[in-house]
Write a protein that holds these residues in place. Structure first.
Motif, short mmCIF file in Angstrom:
data_model
loop_
_atom_site.label_atom_id
_atom_site.label_comp_id
_atom_site.label_asym_id
_atom_site.label_seq_id
_atom_site.Cartn_x
_atom_site.Cartn_y
_atom_site.Cartn_z
N HIS A 242 0.66 -1.22 -0.03
CA HIS A 242 0.10 -0.03 0.07
C HIS A 242 0.95 1.20 -0.05
O HIS A 242 0.52 2.11 -0.85
CB HIS A 242 -1.15 0.07 1.28
CG HIS A 242 -2.17 -0.67 1.15
ND1 HIS A 242 -3.20 -0.69 0.09
CD2 HIS A 242 -2.49 -2.06 1.85
CE1 HIS A 242 -4.17 -1.56 0.29
NE2 HIS A 242 -3.73 -2.35 1.26
N PHE A 246 1.07 3.60 -3.33
CA PHE A 246 0.58 4.93 -3.12
C PHE A 246 1.58 6.20 -3.78
O PHE A 246 0.87 6.93 -4.17
CB PHE A 246 0.34 5.42 -1.73
CG PHE A 246 -0.47 6.77 -1.32
CD1 PHE A 246 -1.70 6.92 -1.55
CD2 PHE A 246 0.04 7.84 -0.91
CE1 PHE A 246 -2.49 7.99 -1.53
CE2 PHE A 246 -0.50 8.82 -0.99
CZ PHE A 246 -2.01 9.09 -1.02
N TRP A 296 -4.10 2.76 -6.74
CA TRP A 296 -2.93 2.01 -6.57
C TRP A 296 -3.11 0.52 -6.41
O TRP A 296 -2.00 -0.26 -6.54
CB TRP A 296 -2.10 2.66 -5.28
CG TRP A 296 -2.64 2.38 -4.00
CD1 TRP A 296 -2.42 1.46 -3.41
CD2 TRP A 296 -3.64 3.06 -3.25
NE1 TRP A 296 -2.81 1.30 -2.10
CE2 TRP A 296 -3.49 2.72 -2.02
CE3 TRP A 296 -4.05 4.46 -3.35
CZ2 TRP A 296 -4.30 3.42 -1.09
CZ3 TRP A 296 -4.71 5.07 -2.29
CH2 TRP A 296 -4.90 4.11 -1.10
N SER A 306 -8.41 -7.03 0.61
CA SER A 306 -9.67 -7.72 0.61
C SER A 306 -10.33 -7.70 -0.95
O SER A 306 -10.16 -6.76 -1.69
CB SER A 306 -10.49 -6.85 1.44
OG SER A 306 -10.80 -5.70 1.14
N SER A 309 -11.86 -4.12 -1.56
CA SER A 309 -11.06 -3.19 -2.23
C SER A 309 -10.49 -3.56 -3.53
O SER A 309 -10.08 -2.51 -4.54
CB SER A 309 -9.74 -2.91 -1.34
OG SER A 309 -8.80 -4.00 -1.26
N PHE B 82 -5.45 8.30 1.38
CA PHE B 82 -4.30 6.82 1.67
C PHE B 82 -4.98 5.97 2.72
O PHE B 82 -4.99 4.91 2.79
CB PHE B 82 -3.15 7.50 2.25
CG PHE B 82 -2.15 6.33 2.19
CD1 PHE B 82 -1.93 5.37 1.63
CD2 PHE B 82 -1.05 6.73 3.35
CE1 PHE B 82 -1.03 4.34 1.85
CE2 PHE B 82 -0.09 5.69 3.57
CZ PHE B 82 0.00 4.45 2.86
N ILE B 85 -8.54 4.43 1.95
CA ILE B 85 -8.65 3.39 0.92
C ILE B 85 -8.02 2.27 1.21
O ILE B 85 -8.29 1.04 0.96
CB ILE B 85 -8.17 4.02 -0.52
CG1 ILE B 85 -9.19 5.12 -0.97
CG2 ILE B 85 -8.15 2.88 -1.57
CD1 ILE B 85 -8.95 5.70 -2.28
N THR B 86 -6.78 2.39 2.01
CA THR B 86 -6.20 1.36 2.63
C THR B 86 -6.81 0.48 3.82
O THR B 86 -6.97 -0.68 3.65
CB THR B 86 -4.78 1.81 3.41
OG1 THR B 86 -3.88 2.32 2.42
CG2 THR B 86 -3.94 0.53 3.95
N SER B 88 -9.89 0.03 3.31
CA SER B 88 -10.93 -0.89 2.45
C SER B 88 -10.31 -2.17 2.30
O SER B 88 -11.36 -2.99 1.92
CB SER B 88 -11.46 0.00 1.24
OG SER B 88 -10.32 -0.34 -0.04
N ASP B 89 -9.16 -2.16 2.52
CA ASP B 89 -8.40 -3.46 2.33
C ASP B 89 -8.53 -4.35 3.77
O ASP B 89 -8.93 -5.37 4.01
CB ASP B 89 -7.11 -3.35 1.86
CG ASP B 89 -6.13 -4.52 2.00
OD1 ASP B 89 -6.83 -5.59 2.25
OD2 ASP B 89 -5.05 -4.43 2.04
N THR B 90 -7.85 -3.52 4.65
CA THR B 90 -7.53 -4.07 6.07
C THR B 90 -9.01 -4.43 6.59
O THR B 90 -9.23 -5.37 7.38
CB THR B 90 -6.63 -3.24 6.97
OG1 THR B 90 -7.23 -1.77 7.02
CG2 THR B 90 -5.60 -2.94 6.29
N PHE B 92 -11.72 -5.28 5.51
CA PHE B 92 -12.67 -6.14 4.87
C PHE B 92 -12.01 -7.60 4.48
O PHE B 92 -12.73 -8.15 3.32
CB PHE B 92 -13.19 -5.47 3.48
CG PHE B 92 -14.37 -4.23 3.71
CD1 PHE B 92 -15.58 -4.65 4.04
CD2 PHE B 92 -13.76 -3.23 3.86
CE1 PHE B 92 -16.71 -3.70 4.40
CE2 PHE B 92 -14.59 -1.88 4.41
CZ PHE B 92 -15.85 -2.11 4.72
N ARG B 93 -10.97 -7.77 4.73
CA ARG B 93 -10.14 -8.91 4.29
C ARG B 93 -10.93 -10.37 4.70
O ARG B 93 -10.71 -11.22 3.90
CB ARG B 93 -9.05 -9.25 5.10
CG ARG B 93 -7.82 -8.10 4.57
CD ARG B 93 -6.44 -8.53 4.74
NE ARG B 93 -5.57 -7.29 4.31
CZ ARG B 93 -4.41 -6.98 4.81
NH1 ARG B 93 -3.87 -7.69 5.79
NH2 ARG B 93 -3.76 -6.05 4.43
#
Lengths: 549, 139
Positions: A242, A246, A296, A306, A309, B82, B85-86, B88-90, B92-93
């Motif tokens: 990430h 970015f 990114w 996930s 995302s 930053f 949006i990050t 949205s990964d961590t 919803f894993r």
């Protein structure tokens, strides 16, 4: 000759120190140009050796470790020491104040300092090469980069330092564009290259601090084991990706936006026509710069991020296609019904349109999650980004170099040889990289020195045939670029000067109409007065003149 | 810009300092009250307010050329992009694969208590024998 030597920034003032301590943006630009070209040839030579190794399924004279080091150095040097600084640092520095009617950039000392930061970073990179290289890939992904025994720290430290050079150049350009325009030169009268540099500079100062902090975190992780990327200490290795992307995705636009700017200058001049959709091109530059910050994660579809995302990133990625498409169509409509002349810069610009469009469209393939799972880390990706970075940025850079060479040096190269080389670059490039799309679709992974042990003789044969084809054309590509640069340098020989008032392409931007070639040390002999817009070919009659002294 | 330079009366500096001290006291006081998930929201709100008035008054952004304020707000916006949006990964894993749902740090110590496994997740016994079967089927 001697009566006007003070009117030429190349010859006045004299002496080595007048170059090393110069505050003249044109001289600093030239130092960036030659520094960048040195690294371009270094990394290009590494690429040709890799292509030679890949022509046969076995690794011929390099070990796997050496190969790992070679692709890492090729990527890192090309990106951080050539593509990112080349267009803004070299052409941007030489041209920006001339296009604005200014005597210099806003902060000339800062400009020189940026160049020395770039040089210091380059020293670290050269140290890395001499100390045995680094094998992580130019992306330095954790966890491998935290455990690799190669020279990760000097390399990342070099990139950290070069990043500051990039930030300071961006800052300088933004201040210059805001504050140094001559009277009457409003935003919509700026040449589009200036808009492109403005967009690039915004990305440089907003994104580059993130690569700096990422590199520092990686160094701290290696030295002190702070654990931010280490799951055993509560960290997360995907977080590195990430952080890295970015910056590095917007950095893709740091690399391509100035190229767009060059194309926006070359096409109207060599088509003798007002640029079509000026405001669309200008604003699409800014929107690409902004959207570039939101996408990114499309580099990370197989990283374990996930699914949510992945969908978000994939969706936003498609939006990049809109402003980019606007530009491509605007350039095509600029040529429509114009008097297109096939000069060397124009041939490069036309190559750019083909190659960048292929690169951009295959980017949409890769932005689709389902397809990317299959294509990730294959030669399809290699082909895609070379179409964008080499077919796009480097071809545009060569076009810009040929376009502004008479301006920068007051000499004209042999245009026939330059044309042949431009065609050679186009054909050699496609011959090298189009087969790599096919290799990738058939599953050839990138970053492997060998492919002799696949369990299928037929597949090995297929790969070998396609790889050797690619290698053959890479030789043509390398040779074409080499000859075109020799052709440029050969024009610098004695008694080959152009008349200072010459305007070989009949261009209307201020660097051609308001000053001599090569320019005066203070850019303009008298305060320039804005008389026409940059693309007013419908209003102002200007003819190409190529007079020798 | 220097001809428009703004001179802030001392009174305003003292007032702003007073508000900052007051908000610091509130931060300390609120830390003794358990408001559940609101704890972090309120702490961030107070800190954000303090940072804002420092930027506006002490750093003169309120009176400066508004371009400076724009640059400042934009930098915060990029930071927000930053982080959000990050997340949205961590955050919803676990949506598809519950195995990766928990933040890795909760599982870190857990590694030590796991039995030894080979590359496919099959347990390895001390005597070296293997148990067959795909572990992923048992979720």
């Amino acid at each position: 000759m001697s009566d006007n030597h003070q009117n030429n920034y190349l010859t006045y003032p004299k002496g080595i120190m007048s170059w090393l301590l110069t505050l003249d943006h044109k001289r600093i630009g030239l130092m960036y140009l030659f520094g960048g070209m040195f690294f371009f040839f270094l990394a290009g030579a590494i690429a040709l050796i890799m292509r030679y190794v890949l022509a046969t399924p076995e690794a011929d004279f390099v070990t796997n470790d050496q190969y790992n080091s070679m692709y890492t150095l090729h990527g890192a040097i090309m990106i951080f020491l050539f593509i990112i600084p080349a267009i803004p640092g070299a052409l941007g520095n030489i041209l920006l104040p001339l296009m604005l009617g200014a005597r210099d950039v806003a902060f000339p000392r800062l400009n020189l300092f940026s160049f020395y930061l770039y040089s210091l970073g380059a020293v670290f990179v050269i140290y890395t090469i001499l100390a045995g290289g680094v094998d992580t890939g130019w992306t330095f992904y954790t966890p491998y980069s935290t455990t690799s025994t190669t020279n990760v720290i000097p390399m990342t430290l070099g990139i950290f330092i070069i990043g500051f050079s990039s930030i300071l150049t961006g800052l300088n350009f933004i201040a210059t564009i805001h504050k140094m325009r001559i009277k009457g030169l409003t935003w919509y009268k700026l040449p589009l290259f200036v808009w492109a540099l403005y967009g690039t500079s915004l990305v440089q100062i907003t994104a580059t601090p993130v690569i700096a902090i990422t590199m520092v975190l990686l160094i701290l992780e290696r030295l002190l084991g702070i654990g931010i990327f280490d799951p055993a200490l509560g960290g997360d290795p995907v977080l590195f990706q990430h952080f890295f992307w970015f910056y590095s995705h917007p950095a893709v636009y740091i690399m391509i936006l100035p190229a767009f700017g060059i194309i926006s200058e070359i096409i109207p001049v060599h088509s003798r026509k007002k640029v079509w959709g000026y405001k669309f091109i200008a604003y699409s530059t800014l929107s690409i710069a902004f959207i570039g910050f939101l996408v990114w994660g499309h580099h990370m579809f197989t990283s374990g991020q996930s699914v949510f995302s992945q969908i978000v990133f994939s969706f936003i990625t498609y939006f990049v296609g809109i402003p980019t498409g606007i530009k491509i169509f605007s350039w095509m409509l600029t040529m429509y019904r114009g008097q297109v002349s096939f000069t060397p810069p124009m041939l490069y610009a036309l190559s750019f349109l083909f190659l960048f469009t292929i690169g951009g469209l295959t980017g949409i393939f890769l932005g689709a999650v389902a397809l990317d799972i299959h294509l990730h880390d294959t030669y399809f990706v290699v082909a895609h980004f070379h179409y964008v970075m080499q077919g796009g940025t480097i071809v545009a850079f060569l076009g810009g170099l040929h376009h502004w060479w008479p301006k920068s040096f007051g000499t004209m190269y042999n245009q026939t040889i330059a044309n042949i080389c431009a065609i050679g670059v186009f054909i050699g490039f496609n011959g090298t990289f189009f087969p790599q799309f096919l290799l990738g679709l058939r599953g050839m992974p990138r970053r492997y020195a060998t492919y002799d042990n696949l369990g299928s003789e037929a597949l090995v044969e297929q790969y070998a045939a396609t790889h050797s084809y690619s290698t053959f054309w890479s030789g043509i590509l390398g040779l074409s670029i080499f000859i075109s640069v020799v052709n440029l340098l050969w024009s610098l020989r004695k008694n080959n000067k152009l008349d200072p008032g010459t305007n070989p392409w009949g261009a209307l931007t201020m660097e051609w109409t308001h000053t001599t070639s090569p320019p005066h040390p203070h850019n303009f002999e008298e305060e320039p007065v804005l008389t026409h817009g940059p693309y007013d070919y419908d209003k102002v009659l200007v003819k190409p003149t190529l007079k020798r002294k | 810009m220097s001809e428009h330079h703004h001179i802030t009366p001392l009174k305003i500096y003292f007032r702003v300092a007073g508000i900052l001290f007051f908000l610091t006291a509130v931060t300390v006081w609120v830390s003794y009250v358990d408001l559940g998930f609101l704890n972090i929201v309120i702490a961030l709100l107070i800190a954000g307010t303090k940072a804002t008035i420092v930027a506006l008054f002490f750093m003169h952004l309120l009176w400066d050329d508004k371009k400076n304020l724009t640059a400042f707000v934009l930098s915060l916006m990029f930071l927000a992009i930053f982080i959000i949006i990050t997340m949205s990964d961590t955050e919803f894993r676990g949506a598809i694969n519950p195995e990766i749902k928990d933040p890795i740090n909760k599982r870190a110590a857990f590694y030590d208590s796991l039995p030894l496994t080979d590359d496919h997740g099959n347990p390895i016994h001390e005597d070296g024998s293997h148990e067959s079967g795909d572990k992923d089927d048992h979720h």
